[in-house]
Scaffold this motif. Structure first.
Motif, PDB file in Angstrom:
ATOM      1  N   PRO A 133      13.882  62.449  10.765  1.00  0.00           N
ATOM      2  CA  PRO A 133      12.770  62.729  11.686  1.00  0.00           C
ATOM      3  C   PRO A 133      11.930  61.486  11.971  1.00  0.00           C
ATOM      4  O   PRO A 133      11.626  60.700  11.072  1.00  0.00           O
ATOM      5  N   LEU A 185       8.295  60.352  13.831  1.00  0.00           N
ATOM      6  CA  LEU A 185       7.008  60.859  14.314  1.00  0.00           C
ATOM      7  C   LEU A 185       6.638  60.126  15.591  1.00  0.00           C
ATOM      8  O   LEU A 185       6.509  58.898  15.609  1.00  0.00           O
ATOM      9  N   VAL A 222       9.556  64.236  16.477  1.00  0.00           N
ATOM     10  CA  VAL A 222       8.506  65.213  16.171  1.00  0.00           C
ATOM     11  C   VAL A 222       7.239  64.731  16.867  1.00  0.00           C
ATOM     12  O   VAL A 222       6.710  63.666  16.546  1.00  0.00           O
ATOM     13  N   VAL A 282       6.524  65.733   6.991  1.00  0.00           N
ATOM     14  CA  VAL A 282       6.646  65.713   8.452  1.00  0.00           C
ATOM     15  C   VAL A 282       5.656  66.699   9.061  1.00  0.00           C
ATOM     16  O   VAL A 282       5.679  67.884   8.701  1.00  0.00           O
ATOM     17  N   ALA A 337       5.620  70.358  14.429  1.00  0.00           N
ATOM     18  CA  ALA A 337       5.858  69.954  15.802  1.00  0.00           C
ATOM     19  C   ALA A 337       4.696  70.369  16.684  1.00  0.00           C
ATOM     20  O   ALA A 337       4.106  71.432  16.498  1.00  0.00           O
TER      21      ALA A 337
END
Length: 509
Positions: free
Chosen positions: A437, A439, A467, A499, A502
């Motif tokens: 992932p 960011l 994300v 994380v 979303a």
């Protein structure tokens, strides 16, 4: 217009106006030898190409890393990349190295990181903070074009010509600039594009001894990060893309987006000024009237430039450039207000200083190579080569998008028209299936990389990779705004691997 010149220029403007890491031991791309061991030593003062200034403090170390000039000829000529680092404050909990690219393209990371490091001190607890001068930039085989005296004249020129005579003069100036770049930097010009810089980034990862790349890309640094993720998806560790370049836009679409973005930011600045009532130094009782006053100032400067600094005048082009520079950060809105007020009264020194910061002009009259590198990297990346007819046909769209910046950015389409090296792509490929992932942060008030680019980057990275985090604020970038919501999300992700959900939204307070 650079996507993040304001980041490097901010530090210079503020000053003017107010243990060894080993190599990975592996040959990750199968064709190039493993990166050699880095030898860290004390840092010299930045040179003129990097931006000039004071030496970094004792906590900073510098090193050089040899990489192939041409990755298709891995045993041929090499160039040396300049790197800088500050070690993690808590070695017992050290994660690895966090590599920064502050954007541009063309900005020196070696010069920028020490000045910006205070914004990233929490990350330094567990990361070595690392940055570098990308190929073609600063100390890393820098692209050179015109000398300082000729650059002064070049930036005094008219960048929004009217009529055949001015148009021919503008085109001739671009040809002379491109010819000077070819004369002084012919060897490196074909090899300064983002795909090569991404391969350099992986060499840096190897040399730092990290199995995965931990990365913080800002502005153009997000495009570089996206291309890296495409080339090396299995080497992505934790990566943050802040102030995101839209990977779906052609060079023309990107410039048009910037025209809209800077006009939006200017409108927000004007509204803020009007909302302060009598404290606002600019004429007008509505934001629209303030903006019209700026358009009127541009027209007056086109007809008659005013005194600036020394024998240099504040021209319409320099004023427009200076206005754009001040919109990179809300912290500079008071300077923009003051500069516009002074220019309205016939004094152009402050707006010219803002323009100088954008162009990389140092206080002693020398220039960094950000302008030359910016042009060289953009022209190596993007394949479009606009003709005069195509540019003039596009101008109405640019003027409709921005009465203040439309002409300036529309005529900029010709920037690569005489370039001696072909471009690589219409848009970059950032698809990264299987990557960890990433960011991706978009700022709703960002002038240089409009907010919509973050969503497009998430889509192009691919399902399960990008994300998105939204920051409802002003200026270019989110983390360096100081917003605690953004910083908590980023710190939690980089330091602890958490994380964010979303579509998280942070609102500036």
């Amino acid at each position: 217009m650079p996507t993040s010149a304001g980041l490097r220029g901010a530090a210079a403007l503020t000053a003017a106006l107010l243990a060894l890491a080993g190599c990975s031991g592996s040959n990750d791309d199968g064709s190039v030898k493993a990166a050699p061991e880095l030898r860290w030593d004390s840092c010299p003062a930045p040179n003129a190409a990097e931006g000039d200034g004071r030496p970094p403090g004792a906590e900073w170390e510098c090193a050089g890393l040899d990489v192939p000039l041409d990755y298709d000829d891995p045993d041929g000529k090499t160039i040396e990349l300049a790197l800088i680092r500050s070690k993690a404050l808590d070695p017992g909990k050290r994660i690895g190295s966090l590599v920064f690219n502050f954007g541009g393209p063309g900005g020196s990371g070696v010069a920028a990181l020490p000045g910006a490091a205070q914004d990233y001190q929490r990350l330094r607890q567990r990361f070595d903070l690392v940055s570098f001068d990308p190929r073609g930039v600063g100390r890393s085989a820098p692209v050179t074009c015109l000398d300082d005296r000729r650059l002064d004249a070049y930036y005094q020129g008219d960048s929004s010509p009217e009529g055949p005579v001015e148009e021919r003069a503008y085109l001739d100036g671009l040809k002379r600039y491109a010819a000077a770049c070819e004369k002084n930097s012919a060897t490196v010009l074909p090899h300064v594009g983002t795909p090569d810089a991404a391969r350099d980034l992986d060499r840096i990862r190897q040399a730092l001894g990290d199995e995965k790349l931990y990365y913080f890309g800002i502005s153009y640094g997000t495009e570089l990060g996206g291309v890296y993720a495409h080339q090396f998806p299995d080497k992505v560790g934790r990566a943050v893309f802040d102030a995101v370049v839209d990977p779906t836009k052609t060079s023309e679409q990107g410039s048009l987006g910037q025209a809209q973005g800077f006009q939006l930011a200017l409108g927000n600045f004007a509204k803020d000024c009007v909302d302060r009532g009598e404290d606002c130094r600019l004429p007008g009782t509505t934001a629209e009237e303030v903006e019209q006053g700026i358009v009127d100032l541009q027209k007056r400067l086109r007809a008659a430039p005013i005194p600036g600094s020394g024998d240099r005048k504040l021209t319409e082009t320099a004023a427009t450039n200076g206005i754009a520079q001040a919109l990179y950060s809300k912290e500079f809105w008071p300077l923009l207000e003051q500069g516009l007020d002074e220019a309205d009264g016939g004094q152009g020194q402050l707006l010219l200083a803002l323009s100088d910061a954008m162009n990389g002009r140092n206080q002693n009259g020398t220039y960094s190579n950000i302008g030359a590198a910016n042009t060289a990297i953009n022209c190596a990346d993007y394949e479009s080569r606009y003709t005069l007819a195509q540019t003039k046909a596009a101008l109405p769209r640019f003027r409709a998008a921005s009465p203040v910046f439309g002409d300036f950015l529309g005529w900029g389409l010709l920037g690569c028209s005489a370039w001696p090296v072909p471009g690589a792509w219409e848009t970059p490929d950032v698809s990264a299936p299987g990557a960890a992932p990433i960011l991706v942060i978009g700022n709703t008030g960002d002038p240089a990389t409009p907010y919509e680019g973050a969503r497009k980057m998430v889509e192009r990275l691919g399902e399960g990779v990008g994300v998105e985090l939204t920051f409802e604020g002003e200026g270019h970038g989110a983390y360096n705004s100081g917003d605690r919501c953004v910083q908590r999300a980023v710190d939690g992700y980089l330091l602890d691997g958490k994380v964010p959900a979303a579509d998280t939204v942070c609102k500036a307070t």
